[in-house]
Design a protein around this motif. Structure first.
Motif, PDB file in Angstrom:
ATOM      1  N   ASP A 183       4.715   3.817   8.859  1.00 42.60           N
ATOM      2  CA  ASP A 183       4.337   4.938   7.991  1.00 42.60           C
ATOM      3  C   ASP A 183       3.493   4.430   6.812  1.00 42.60           C
ATOM      4  N   ARG A 184       3.902   3.296   6.255  1.00 41.39           N
ATOM      5  CA  ARG A 184       3.146   2.741   5.125  1.00 41.39           C
ATOM      6  C   ARG A 184       1.752   2.305   5.560  1.00 41.39           C
ATOM      7  N   ILE A 185       1.685   1.728   6.793  1.00 41.23           N
ATOM      8  CA  ILE A 185       0.379   1.319   7.315  1.00 41.23           C
ATOM      9  C   ILE A 185      -0.523   2.539   7.500  1.00 41.23           C
ATOM     10  N   ASP A 193      -4.929   5.793   5.573  1.00 40.40           N
ATOM     11  CA  ASP A 193      -5.410   7.057   5.004  1.00 40.40           C
ATOM     12  C   ASP A 193      -6.001   6.839   3.623  1.00 40.40           C
ATOM     13  N   ALA A 194      -5.333   5.976   2.842  1.00 48.34           N
ATOM     14  CA  ALA A 194      -5.826   5.700   1.492  1.00 48.34           C
ATOM     15  C   ALA A 194      -7.188   5.001   1.540  1.00 48.34           C
ATOM     16  N   ASP A 230       0.490   6.774  -4.648  1.00 51.92           N
ATOM     17  CA  ASP A 230       1.086   7.365  -3.441  1.00 51.92           C
ATOM     18  C   ASP A 230       1.673   6.297  -2.522  1.00 51.92           C
ATOM     19  N   LEU A 231       1.061   5.120  -2.474  1.00 54.13           N
ATOM     20  CA  LEU A 231       1.501   4.088  -1.536  1.00 54.13           C
ATOM     21  C   LEU A 231       2.807   3.425  -1.954  1.00 54.13           C
ATOM     22  N   GLN A 275       3.617  -5.123  -3.269  1.00 53.49           N
ATOM     23  CA  GLN A 275       2.526  -5.989  -3.715  1.00 53.49           C
ATOM     24  C   GLN A 275       1.531  -6.232  -2.583  1.00 53.49           C
ATOM     25  N   THR A 276       2.044  -6.461  -1.354  1.00 56.58           N
ATOM     26  CA  THR A 276       1.159  -6.697  -0.208  1.00 56.58           C
ATOM     27  C   THR A 276       0.277  -5.488   0.068  1.00 56.58           C
ATOM     28  N   VAL A 277       0.882  -4.295  -0.007  1.00 54.01           N
ATOM     29  CA  VAL A 277       0.127  -3.072   0.264  1.00 54.01           C
ATOM     30  C   VAL A 277      -0.961  -2.860  -0.799  1.00 54.01           C
TER      31      VAL A 277
END
Length: 577
Positions: A37-39, A44-45, A68-69, A178-180
């Motif tokens: 979902d985060r990916i 999307d971002a 949002d992430l 942090q990675t995202v």
């Protein structure tokens, strides 16, 4: 022999292990689903950030996507100033306008923000207040504890930093957060570069269109003054800057002069001078190399309107160069707080300035050509007056003078003699007109005759009528330069006295240089009311006499009430002996 207790415990142990494995599997499945979902949200971002080509919109999308992430309450993008040690722009989300007004100034890049500027590596802090570089928060600032900061790079150089605070539902940001955000920052760098390239292409097209319009306008017959104003006006329009100025060099190249200033309230700068030595403008003019000044008030301009410069921030200084010939410098400055100029802006302004310099040179050449046509026409008129009109009048005068000797009646003879004198006077006035035609308009005096005529013209304005002038002899060749100021001052003072006190209807001026080079005589006669005997102060006349005495000459004044005044000023001319 076993009592069977072990057999009863074994199923419970197996069930426990199975439950544990199921829970771990479910947890891992949840993590995978959350990670997926985060990916998806990250993708999307990235798509959202890359979907816009307006740099301000791209920056705001980056900040909103980061919130949002990772579920942050507050987020901001700090754009670095050109020198790379402070923030010049701060885009924030999470604080409304009312809170913003209560907080006061936006951050400039100190404390924790400065730590990320000086060391552009990701920073994750559970509690800001416990960090040794924390400056705390100003009054009315909302509480912030957890912090995550990530640099945003464009083509390897740090463009700015992404700041997130107050993780929702947790005391601190996680390593996955942090990675995202690092991944988002990488995508943001590409989006920012695309937006900048798109903006540069649009700006370059606008500058080129302005150059073409400028050339078309100047080729249609603009004057040099109009060309300079047009260049400054178009520079302000295209750059969206509030200030533009054109400074040109003087004849000896020692000073630069503000010829045109396009800025509300900066009219006082026009005509002011800046020394070429010791000024950044002078360096641009002498080297022909453009530069960006990050703060115009720090450029060291010694002008009488420094408050104008205090309002301005980043500026470009570009030479107006037509080939090897540098005409001056074009200055374009932003308001303080506006985005600064970049190297790409400098290149576009240089191209515009090059076209503008060529157009200005063309306008100057056109003016010189028109001026040459006028001079040639004036010379032609002067020659025709001298070679034809004067000769014909002179012949008529000789004929009338010879005819007067054959006339028996004295009255008719006197009338004919009067006509001869009128013709002589007309010849003198035509000669004076020839001298005027041969003087270059708007230039410094090149002959004593021209200087005398200028003084007489000024006196005519004060008198209200044109004096009669007779000039004779080699005035331009025999009268030395150091004597000329006293001759002109004497004539000026005499005409001034006649205009203020004489109430005269006519004034006759005679200037004669002895052809043998022995002396100069200046006489001014009016038909006014004369000088009163009880005149309390005669400082002007005393000055005239003193000027004659200085050259071992004389000054005689003949006057009588109601009979006018005659001032005769004579000085010997220096000889070669």
């Amino acid at each position: 022999m076993s009592d069977g207790s072990g057999d009863r415990a074994f199923p419970d142990l197996k069930q426990l292990r199975l439950d544990t494995l199921l829970r771990e599997l479910m947890d891992r499945a949840a993590e995978v689903l959350e990670s997926q979902d985060r990916i998806h949200r990250l993708l999307d971002a990235v798509v959202s950030v890359a979907s816009d080509l307006s740099l301000p919109d791209v920056l705001r999308r980056i900040v909103q996507s980061s919130i949002d992430l990772v579920g942050a309450r507050y987020a901001a993008m700090g754009v670095l100033a050109p020198e790379g040690t402070s923030l010049q722009e701060f885009i924030y989300i999470g604080i409304d306008d009312q809170q913003r007004e209560l907080i006061g100034d936006l951050p400039h890049g100190k404390g924790i923000l400065g730590l990320l500027i000086n060391h552009p590596e990701p920073i994750r802090i559970p509690d800001l207040h416990e960090h040794p570089q924390s400056y705390g928060f100003p009054p009315n600032h909302p509480p912030m504890n957890s912090f995550l900061g990530v640099p945003v790079r464009v083509r390897g150089a740090v463009f700015g930093n992404l700041y997130l605070t107050e993780k929702k539902g947790s005391n601190e940001f996680t390593e996955q957060d942090q990675t995202v955000v690092i991944a988002l920052a990488a995508a943001a760098g590409i989006a920012i570069e695309n937006a900048r390239l798109f903006a540069q292409s649009q700006q370059r097209e606008t500058w080129l269109r302005a150059s073409n319009e400028l050339n078309s306008a100047l080729l249609s017959g603009q004057t040099t003054s109009g060309a300079l104003k047009l260049v400054a006006h178009r520079a302000v329009e295209v750059s969206n800057a509030p200030f533009a100025a054109i400074v040109l060099s003087d004849d000896d190249g020692e000073q630069l002069t503000f010829e045109v200033v396009e800025h509300s309230g900066s009219a006082g700068l026009v005509g002011q001078h800046i020394e070429v030595r010791g000024s950044q403008l002078g360096e641009v003019y002498t080297t022909g190399e453009a530069r960006i000044v990050h703060k115009l008030s720090a450029a060291g301009w010694a002008v009488d309107a420094p408050e104008v410069l205090e309002e301005l921030g980043s500026a470009v200084l570009v030479p107006l160069a037509a080939g090897e010939n540098v005409l001056g410098v074009l200055v374009i400055a932003n308001q303080r707080g506006q985005a600064p100029f970049w190297d790409s802006d400098l290149q576009m302004v240089k191209t515009f300035a090059g076209h503008a310099a060529l157009a200005i040179e063309y306008a100057r050449a056109q003016e010189d050509r028109q001026r040459l046509v006028v001079f040639e026409d004036r010379d032609r008129i002067a020659r025709e007056l001298h070679d034809q009109v004067i000769q014909r009048l002179f012949a008529i005068g000789l004929g009338l003078e010879g005819l007067s000797r054959l006339i028996a009646k004295p009255e008719i003879g006197r009338r004919v003699t009067g006509f001869v004198e009128e013709i002589d006077q007309t010849i003198r006035e035509i000669r004076r007109s020839i001298f005027s035609l041969q003087e270059e308009p708007g230039s410094g005096p090149v002959s004593l005759r021209g200087e005398l005529l200028r003084v007489i013209q000024d006196g005519a304005n004060a008198l209200g009528f044109e004096p009669t002038v007779n000039m004779d002899g080699p005035l331009d060749s025999l009268v030395p330069d150091d004597l000329r100021p006293d001759v002109l001052a004497t004539l000026r003072e005499t005409l001034s006295n006649a205009a203020r006190h004489a109430e005269a209807n006519t004034v006759l001026i005679t200037v004669n240089a002895d052809r043998q080079g022995k002396g100069l005589k200046l006489a001014v006669r009016d038909d006014g009311k004369g000088i009163p005997e009880d005149l309390p102060r005669q400082s002007g006349l005393a000055n005239i006499a003193e000027r004659a005495s200085r050259w071992h000459g004389t000054c005689d004044i003949e006057t009588a009430p109601g009979s006018g005044t005659t001032v005769t000023w004579e000085v010997p001319l220096p000889t070669d002996d």
